[in-house]
Write a protein that holds these residues in place. Structure first.
Motif, PDB file in Angstrom:
ATOM      1  N   GLN A 185      -8.667   3.409  -4.568  1.00 40.35           N
ATOM      2  CA  GLN A 185      -7.902   2.339  -5.207  1.00 40.35           C
ATOM      3  C   GLN A 185      -7.063   1.538  -4.212  1.00 40.35           C
ATOM      4  O   GLN A 185      -6.794   0.343  -4.436  1.00 40.35           O
ATOM      5  N   ILE A 186      -6.670   2.147  -3.083  1.00 48.02           N
ATOM      6  CA  ILE A 186      -5.795   1.450  -2.126  1.00 48.02           C
ATOM      7  C   ILE A 186      -6.435   0.178  -1.569  1.00 48.02           C
ATOM      8  O   ILE A 186      -5.782  -0.873  -1.532  1.00 48.02           O
ATOM      9  N   PHE A 189       2.439   1.793  -3.289  1.00 45.51           N
ATOM     10  CA  PHE A 189       1.457   2.276  -4.285  1.00 45.51           C
ATOM     11  C   PHE A 189       1.344   3.799  -4.220  1.00 45.51           C
ATOM     12  O   PHE A 189       1.302   4.493  -5.242  1.00 45.51           O
ATOM     13  N   PHE A 190       1.316   4.330  -2.998  1.00 44.01           N
ATOM     14  CA  PHE A 190       1.267   5.769  -2.815  1.00 44.01           C
ATOM     15  C   PHE A 190       2.540   6.433  -3.371  1.00 44.01           C
ATOM     16  O   PHE A 190       2.488   7.452  -4.066  1.00 44.01           O
ATOM     17  N   LEU A 192      -7.175   7.839  -5.391  1.00 48.20           N
ATOM     18  CA  LEU A 192      -6.127   7.068  -4.726  1.00 48.20           C
ATOM     19  C   LEU A 192      -6.682   6.352  -3.497  1.00 48.20           C
ATOM     20  O   LEU A 192      -6.407   5.169  -3.283  1.00 48.20           O
ATOM     21  N   SER A 242       0.838  -1.210   0.000  1.00 47.53           N
ATOM     22  CA  SER A 242       0.000   0.000   0.000  1.00 47.53           C
ATOM     23  C   SER A 242       0.870   1.255   0.000  1.00 47.53           C
ATOM     24  O   SER A 242       0.604   2.215  -0.744  1.00 47.53           O
ATOM     25  N   HIS A 275       5.018   0.663  -9.517  1.00 48.53           N
ATOM     26  CA  HIS A 275       4.591  -0.052  -8.311  1.00 48.53           C
ATOM     27  C   HIS A 275       5.240  -1.439  -8.238  1.00 48.53           C
ATOM     28  O   HIS A 275       5.660  -1.893  -7.155  1.00 48.53           O
TER      29      HIS A 275
END
Length: 636
Positions: free
Chosen positions: A53-54, A31-32, A50, A28, A124
């Motif tokens: 989507q997390i 991803f950010f 965002l 996670s 990612h």
């Protein structure tokens, strides 16, 4: 307090679900970060997308990581296979995200939460591989560093930068309680010297000096070379011992537990490892047939050789095992050993081979088919001073058991002899040579008993051998006593000796003397030095070696073949048959009958004179009996 805490947590492992949750949180966070990288660390994207989507990415990550089982690994033991699993899991995650993005664009357009930019997915992926692997290795390294700071560690070198050396290194690194810190590799291959493996340098053997050891505070060297030549091992350990280093050795790969090496299997180099030859290994399926459903009798069953023969024989499907000895305490010990193992059909009998009537009674009761005659007096100095006892046990005792074996139609009679019987220089060796001659004379005398002789050198760890003596002297602080600086002996281990005896019984057809290729003889002075260093002490600073002079009857070099003997090969390259010279049977039998009729009042010189008349090659050395040689041969 910290050490107790670490000891407690070292016994526990994090829950696999906690590891999975940690990995999902890493995914996670990455991803950010991928979003930030994609937008050049500018917050020019829609946070609401965002945030939505997390959770989707977290669920997908859970599916991917569970599918490869990466969460099941113990983080502190992260290895190559764990890293591969993480890479596969990260790629599965990226593949799912790409597929979902493609489908969402087809079905829902660009506004779906499943629509993720391809560049973000690829960034990612790379971040996941970097962070997931990095976090696991960081935790592993941190744990190892903390435990090493608390527990005392020894700096070690690994001799061998090949596959075995790498496995040894991994085993040490994965065991936080190993107590070792690898500071370098040693190798003979010039292509490897100077290079680094896992950031650890490979050194040449010539670079390992006193200054090097002092600089890196090296305490141990672990030899990790499979199938190393024993002569090379002896050379390596000798040089390392001279530098004051302790030497350990990695066992053969076939003895690793489930194919994996553990630090606990790395053992100190033992004297047996330094014999300068390959250990004998005999695999003969005929042995089982030889001993199947047979009554086996062993004389001298309480001695070091006899007891090991008993142990080896007990592994077969014998009908009955008869243990005969006159040393009741030692015989009781071996009897209790078998009882504790739950072995049945084993009878221990206290009897003296000099008592022919008693031996005949035992044979009549049990009807043995195979006899191993190990009963003997073998201490050279004691027999030199007590020749009557040597004759009564080594000659008369052998004659009694052999004659009774013929009377009761024993299939095979195996005599345990010694290399000291070859060109003997002492009473013990001469009496054993006469015993050999007697069983040779019994061949082909109208009976079915096959008489077989086995002849070998000194046995490591046997009663009266030099190893236990050296150990006791080291425990007392020394000095170790060696009779001559140049004295050498052939050595073998007790299991090797007894395996040879069992094989001889199976292989022999009667009348043979089996000898064993024991490699190069070992210099006792060097053996003493190695034992001092193996005990963690220094020669001569901690324990010295004292030269005491040859004992009566002792010679500097031992032999396995007598003058006039040569050998022929057998199926096993390490076992040979001595081609004995011609024996005048009538003369030998008359001489033996004369010897066995001697009573205890007879003077030692008279007894030894009779022995010498029977064994002309018997020339006394450093003994009072040398006068007999001078008398018989004025040229001496």
């Amino acid at each position: 307090m910290l050490e107790n805490f670490l000891n407690k947590i070292s016994q526990r492992y994090a829950s696999k679900w906690l590891v999975l949750l940690f990995d999902i949180m890493v995914v996670s966070a990455s991803f950010f970060i991928a979003y930030l990288i994609r937008y050049n660390f500018q917050l020019d994207f829609d946070f609401s997308i965002l945030i939505k989507q997390i959770p989707y990415v977290m669920i997908t990550a859970a599916i991917s990581l569970i599918s490869v089982g990466s969460y099941k690994g113990v983080v502190r033991f992260t290895g190559f296979k764990d890293i591969i699993n993480v890479i596969i899991g990260a790629n599965i995650l990226a593949t799912i995200l790409i597929c979902c993005t493609f489908l969402s664009r087809k079905l829902f357009g660009d506004d779906s939460i499943f629509n993720i930019s391809g560049s973000i997915i690829y960034i990612h992926l790379l971040l996941n591989i970097l962070f997931l692997i990095g976090s696991k290795l960081f935790i592993k390294s941190l744990y190892t560093q903390i435990t090493q700071d608390v527990h005392k560690t020894a700096n070690v070198l690994i001799f061998g930068a090949g596959n075995s050396g790498m496995l040894t290194y991994d085993a040490i690194q994965n065991d936080t309680k190993s107590g070792f810190q690898v500071v370098g590799f040693i190798d003979d291959d010039e292509r490897k010297i100077g290079k680094k493996i896992n950031l650890i340098k490979v050194y040449g053997f010539d670079e390992i000096t006193y200054d090097f050891i002092k600089k890196y505070k090296v305490e141990d060297v672990i030899i990790s070379i499979q199938n190393i030549d024993p002569t090379r091992l002896l050379q390596i350990t000798g040089n390392l011992f001279a530098l004051g280093l302790k030497v350990k050795i990695v066992p053969p790969v076939q003895s690793w537990i489930d194919g994996d090496l553990s630090v606990g299997q790395i053992k100190e180099v033992k004297i047996e490892d330094l014999l300068g030859r390959e250990p004998i290994n005999i695999k003969n399926p005929d042995l089982e047939d030889q001993y199947d459903n047979k009554v086996i009798l062993i004389t001298g069953a309480a001695g070091s050789i006899g007891s090991e023969i008993c142990r080896k024989a007990s592994l077969y499907n014998y009908k009955k095992l008869i243990l005969v000895d006159n040393a009741e305490s030692a015989l009781y010990d071996i009897q209790q050993e078998f009882k504790q193992q739950g072995l049945k059909h084993i009878d221990a009998i206290v009897a003296d081979v000099r008592n022919k009537t008693r031996i005949d009674q035992i044979f009549n009761q049990y009807k043995p088919k195979i006899v191993f005659h190990a009963a003997a007096y073998k201490h050279v100095p004691l027999m030199e001073n007590n020749p009557f006892e040597a004759v009564s046990v080594n000659i008369e005792g052998t004659k009694n058991v052999a004659d009774v074996a013929v009377k009761h139609s024993v299939d095979k009679f195996v005599l345990i002899s010694t290399d000291k019987a070859v060109n003997p220089t002492n009473v013990m060796g001469a009496t054993k040579r006469i015993a050999e001659l007697y069983v040779t004379c019994l061949k082909g005398k109208g009976h079915n008993t096959k008489f077989i002789t086995t002849r070998f050198g000194n046995v490591l760890g046997s009663n009266g051998s030099v190893i236990p003596l050296f150990k006791k002297q080291i425990e007392k602080g020394g000095p170790l006593t060696v009779t001559h600086k140049e004295i050498t002996r052939f050595f073998m281990t007790i299991p090797e000796a007894c395996q040879l005896v069992l094989e001889a019984a199976a292989m022999g057809n009667g009348g043979e003397i089996f000898v064993f290729d024991m490699g190069e003889p070992v210099k006792i002075f060097n053996l003493a030095k190695n034992m001092i260093i193996l005990s963690g002490l220094r020669y001569p600073e901690d324990v010295d070696i004292k030269i005491t002079g040859l004992r009566p009857g002792e010679k500097i070099y031992e032999e396995l073949l007598a003058d006039g003997e040569n050998t022929k090969k057998t199926y096993h390259e390490k076992i040979m048959i001595a081609k004995s010279r011609f024996v005048d049977i009538d003369k030998v039998e008359k001489g033996i009958n004369k010897l066995t009729s001697i009573n205890s009042l007879t003077q030692p010189l008279e007894i030894v004179s009779s022995i010498k008349s029977l064994i002309p090659e018997y020339i006394s050395n450093n003994s009072t009996y040398e006068v007999l040689d001078t008398k018989n041969n004025p040229n001496l």
